[in-house]
Design an enzyme around this catalytic site. Structure first.
Site, PDB file in Angstrom:
ATOM      1  N   ASP A  29       0.854  -1.191   0.000  1.00 40.51           N
ATOM      2  CA  ASP A  29       0.000   0.000   0.000  1.00 40.51           C
ATOM      3  C   ASP A  29       0.890   1.242   0.000  1.00 40.51           C
ATOM      4  OD1 ASP A  29      -3.209   0.519   0.979  1.00 40.51           O
ATOM      5  OD2 ASP A  29      -1.806   2.203   1.145  1.00 40.51           O
ATOM      6  N   ILE A  30       0.483   2.247  -0.756  1.00 40.17           N
ATOM      7  CA  ILE A  30       1.278   3.464  -0.904  1.00 40.17           C
ATOM      8  C   ILE A  30       1.241   4.328   0.366  1.00 40.17           C
ATOM      9  CG2 ILE A  30      -0.472   5.026  -1.869  1.00 40.17           C
ATOM     10  CD1 ILE A  30       1.561   5.657  -4.127  1.00 40.17           C
ATOM     11  N   ASN A  84     -12.595  -3.366   2.821  1.00 38.64           N
ATOM     12  CA  ASN A  84     -13.546  -2.264   2.917  1.00 38.64           C
ATOM     13  C   ASN A  84     -14.537  -2.393   1.773  1.00 38.64           C
ATOM     14  OD1 ASN A  84     -12.145  -1.132   5.113  1.00 38.64           O
ATOM     15  ND2 ASN A  84     -10.723  -0.083   3.732  1.00 38.64           N
ATOM     16  N   VAL A  93     -11.061   2.796  -3.424  1.00 42.07           N
ATOM     17  CA  VAL A  93     -10.732   2.265  -4.754  1.00 42.07           C
ATOM     18  C   VAL A  93     -11.712   1.142  -5.081  1.00 42.07           C
ATOM     19  CG1 VAL A  93      -8.985   1.122  -6.166  1.00 42.07           C
ATOM     20  CG2 VAL A  93      -8.291   2.856  -4.489  1.00 42.07           C
ATOM     21  N   HIS A  97     -10.139  -5.365  -3.137  1.00 39.58           N
ATOM     22  CA  HIS A  97      -8.798  -5.600  -2.592  1.00 39.58           C
ATOM     23  C   HIS A  97      -8.892  -5.973  -1.134  1.00 39.58           C
ATOM     24  CE1 HIS A  97      -9.837  -1.329  -2.246  1.00 39.58           C
ATOM     25  NE2 HIS A  97      -9.166  -1.327  -1.090  1.00 39.58           N
ATOM     26  N   MET A  98      -7.901  -6.755  -0.717  1.00 41.77           N
ATOM     27  CA  MET A  98      -7.795  -7.184   0.651  1.00 41.77           C
ATOM     28  C   MET A  98      -6.551  -6.519   1.233  1.00 41.77           C
ATOM     29  SD  MET A  98      -7.734 -11.165   1.392  1.00 41.77           S
ATOM     30  CE  MET A  98      -9.342 -11.816   1.385  1.00 41.77           C
ATOM     31  N   HIS A  99      -6.706  -5.853   2.360  1.00 39.54           N
ATOM     32  CA  HIS A  99      -5.544  -5.276   3.048  1.00 39.54           C
ATOM     33  C   HIS A  99      -4.948  -6.349   3.962  1.00 39.54           C
ATOM     34  CE1 HIS A  99      -6.677  -0.874   2.419  1.00 39.54           C
ATOM     35  NE2 HIS A  99      -7.825  -1.460   2.177  1.00 39.54           N
TER      36      HIS A  99
HETATM   37  P1  AMP Z   1      -9.838   1.370   0.443  1.00 38.54           P
HETATM   38  O1  AMP Z   1     -10.509   1.460  -0.914  1.00 38.54           O
HETATM   39  O2  AMP Z   1     -10.379   2.356   1.428  1.00 38.54           O
HETATM   40  O3  AMP Z   1      -9.841  -0.027   0.996  1.00 38.54           O
HETATM   41  O4  AMP Z   1      -8.341   1.771   0.308  1.00 38.54           O
HETATM   42  C1  AMP Z   1      -7.620   1.850  -0.896  1.00 38.54           C
HETATM   43  C2  AMP Z   1      -6.166   1.715  -0.567  1.00 38.54           C
HETATM   44  O5  AMP Z   1      -5.432   1.802  -1.772  1.00 38.54           O
HETATM   45  C3  AMP Z   1      -5.619   2.790   0.378  1.00 38.54           C
HETATM   46  O6  AMP Z   1      -5.039   2.170   1.532  1.00 38.54           O
HETATM   47  C4  AMP Z   1      -4.570   3.507  -0.477  1.00 38.54           C
HETATM   48  O7  AMP Z   1      -3.444   3.939   0.260  1.00 38.54           O
HETATM   49  C5  AMP Z   1      -4.211   2.452  -1.506  1.00 38.54           C
HETATM   50  N1  AMP Z   1      -3.693   2.963  -2.761  1.00 38.54           N
HETATM   51  C6  AMP Z   1      -4.233   3.925  -3.546  1.00 38.54           C
HETATM   52  N2  AMP Z   1      -3.461   4.139  -4.629  1.00 38.54           N
HETATM   53  C7  AMP Z   1      -2.412   3.287  -4.528  1.00 38.54           C
HETATM   54  C8  AMP Z   1      -1.268   3.028  -5.329  1.00 38.54           C
HETATM   55  N3  AMP Z   1      -1.043   3.679  -6.483  1.00 38.54           N
HETATM   56  N4  AMP Z   1      -0.374   2.097  -4.914  1.00 38.54           N
HETATM   57  C9  AMP Z   1      -0.596   1.430  -3.768  1.00 38.54           C
HETATM   58  N5  AMP Z   1      -1.660   1.615  -2.970  1.00 38.54           N
HETATM   59  C10 AMP Z   1      -2.547   2.540  -3.332  1.00 38.54           C
END
Ligand code: AMP
Ligand code: ZN
Length: 111
Positions: A29-30, A84, A93, A97-99
Site C-alpha cells: 500500500d502506498i 472495505n 478504490v 482488494h484485501m488489506h
Molecule cells: P480502500 O478502498 O479504502 O480499501 O483503500 C484503498 C487503498 O489503496 C488505500 O489504503 C490507499 O493507500 C491504496 N492505494 C491507492 N493508490 C495506490 C497506489 N497507487 N499504490 C498502492 N496503494 C494505493
C-alpha cells in the site's frame, strides 16, 4: 480515467510487487497504516466484495494472503486482513482488494 488497480496490474503504474499468480496480484500500500501493509487484488476487475461470487477466486485471494505473510515474515507473528466494502466501509478504490496489516501489535479497535 480507468481503474488505478487495473493499471497497476498491467504495469502502467508502478508498484512494489510482493506476489503474483494467474488470479491475483499483491503489492505494498502506498500509504501504509502499519509496518507491513500490502494489498491483494484479483487480476479480473471486480468492483467490490458484493460482486464476488467466484469461490475459486476467493480461495486464490486467501492463498495470496498466505504468500504475502510468508514473504513479509509475519506468518507467525500474525496479521489482520481487511476488506472495505461500499461507502460505510470507506471503500475508496473500486477494484476489490484485501488489506494485509501486520509487523506490530495492532490496535484492537476494529473501526
Ligand atoms: P480502500 O478502498 O479504502 O480499501 O483503500 C484503498 C487503498 O489503496 C488505500 O489504503 C490507499 O493507500 C491504496 N492505494 C491507492 N493508490 C495506490 C497506489 N497507487 N499504490 C498502492 N496503494 C494505493
Ligand atoms: Zn480494476
Amino acid at each position: 480515467m480507468g481503474c488505478i488497480f487495473c493499471k497497476i496490474i498491467a504495469g502502467e503504474i508502478p508498484s512494489n510487487k510482493i506476489y503474483e499468480d494467474d488470479f491475483v496480484y499483491a503489492f505494498d500500500d502506498i500509504q501504509p497504516q502499519a509496518p507491513v501493509h500490502s494489498l491483494i487484488v484479483p487480476k479480473k476487475h471486480i468492483e467490490s466484495l458484493n460482486d464476488l461470487s467466484d469461490t475459486e477466486l476467493w480461495a486464490a485471494m486467501l492463498n495470496g494472503v498466505h504468500e504475502v505473510a510468508k514473504a513479509k515474515g509475519i506468518k507467525d507473528t500474525g496479521y489482520r486482513i481487511v476488506v472495505n466494502c461500499g461507502p460505510d466501509g470507506t471503500q475508496i478504490v473500486w477494484h476489490l482488494h484485501m488489506h494485509v496489516l501486520g509487523g506490530e501489535l495492532l490496535d484492537a479497535k476494529m473501526g
